[in-house]
Write a protein that holds these residues in place. Structure first.
Motif, PDB file in Angstrom:
ATOM      1  N   ILE A  40      -9.885 -11.429 -38.219  1.00  8.78           N
ATOM      2  CA  ILE A  40      -8.480 -11.283 -38.599  1.00  8.78           C
ATOM      3  C   ILE A  40      -8.248 -12.208 -39.794  1.00  8.78           C
ATOM      4  N   ASP A  41      -8.140 -11.608 -40.976  1.00  5.14           N
ATOM      5  CA  ASP A  41      -7.895 -12.376 -42.189  1.00  5.14           C
ATOM      6  C   ASP A  41      -6.855 -11.635 -43.030  1.00  5.14           C
ATOM      7  N   ALA A  42      -6.508 -12.176 -44.160  1.00  2.00           N
ATOM      8  CA  ALA A  42      -5.449 -11.591 -44.995  1.00  2.00           C
ATOM      9  C   ALA A  42      -5.802 -10.164 -45.433  1.00  2.00           C
ATOM     10  N   GLU A  43      -7.057  -9.909 -45.744  1.00  2.00           N
ATOM     11  CA  GLU A  43      -7.461  -8.556 -46.164  1.00  2.00           C
ATOM     12  C   GLU A  43      -7.289  -7.551 -45.027  1.00  2.00           C
ATOM     13  N   MET A  44      -7.684  -7.936 -43.810  1.00  3.16           N
ATOM     14  CA  MET A  44      -7.535  -7.059 -42.658  1.00  3.16           C
ATOM     15  C   MET A  44      -6.055  -6.796 -42.378  1.00  3.16           C
ATOM     16  N   VAL A  45      -5.243  -7.837 -42.461  1.00  4.96           N
ATOM     17  CA  VAL A  45      -3.806  -7.675 -42.223  1.00  4.96           C
ATOM     18  C   VAL A  45      -3.198  -6.764 -43.293  1.00  4.96           C
ATOM     19  N   GLN A  46      -3.615  -6.906 -44.534  1.00  8.41           N
ATOM     20  CA  GLN A  46      -3.099  -6.023 -45.589  1.00  8.41           C
ATOM     21  C   GLN A  46      -3.476  -4.573 -45.312  1.00  8.41           C
ATOM     22  N   ARG A  47      -4.705  -4.341 -44.853  1.00  6.33           N
ATOM     23  CA  ARG A  47      -5.103  -2.970 -44.496  1.00  6.33           C
ATOM     24  C   ARG A  47      -4.215  -2.427 -43.383  1.00  6.33           C
ATOM     25  N   TRP A  48      -3.917  -3.264 -42.378  1.00  5.97           N
ATOM     26  CA  TRP A  48      -3.043  -2.843 -41.284  1.00  5.97           C
ATOM     27  C   TRP A  48      -1.641  -2.530 -41.815  1.00  5.97           C
TER      28      TRP A  48
END
Length: 117
Positions: free
Chosen positions: A3-11
């Motif tokens: 869970i990192d900023a890139e994953m959150v942006q994809r979500w």
């Protein structure tokens, strides 16, 4: 899944697309079976959608007219399995998106599973 900023942006991007399409599979993919969804920070009781199927049904029941929504969100803070996201939800009078009907500045608290839901 990390869970990192890139994953959150994809979500967040998937959330925006699901809101625009109201595709039940896209909506369901965002949430766990025991997720809770609040439209407002003060929502309690019957105003909270509880569980994936209830969230999908609630989204599809209260649709915006096609082409009248635009959302832009980004992660502000990510720590462990929690993220704080900010952004703007814009609702327009029609598909041309020339006249804003209402806009919201959002601050979301998101809790993720290891699978990114």
């Amino acid at each position: 899944m990390k869970i990192d900023a890139e994953m959150v942006q994809r979500w967040l991007d998937a959330y925006t697309h699901a809101w625009m399409t109201y595709d039940p599979d896209e909506i369901a993919a965002l949430f766990t079976d025991d997720a809770q969804y609040r439209w407002h920070p003060w929502d309690e009781g019957e105003d909270v959608a509880r569980g994936r199927s209830h969230i999908v049904a609630a989204w599809r029941e209260n649709r915006d007219p096609t082409g009248t929504y635009r959302g832009e969100y980004r992660p502000l803070l990510v720590k462990d399995s929690m993220a704080i996201a900010v952004g703007v939800s814009s609702y327009y009078t029609d598909q041309t998106q020339r006249e804003l009907k209402r806009g919201y500045h959002n601050l979301w608290v998101l809790h993720f599973t290891d699978e990114g839901q």
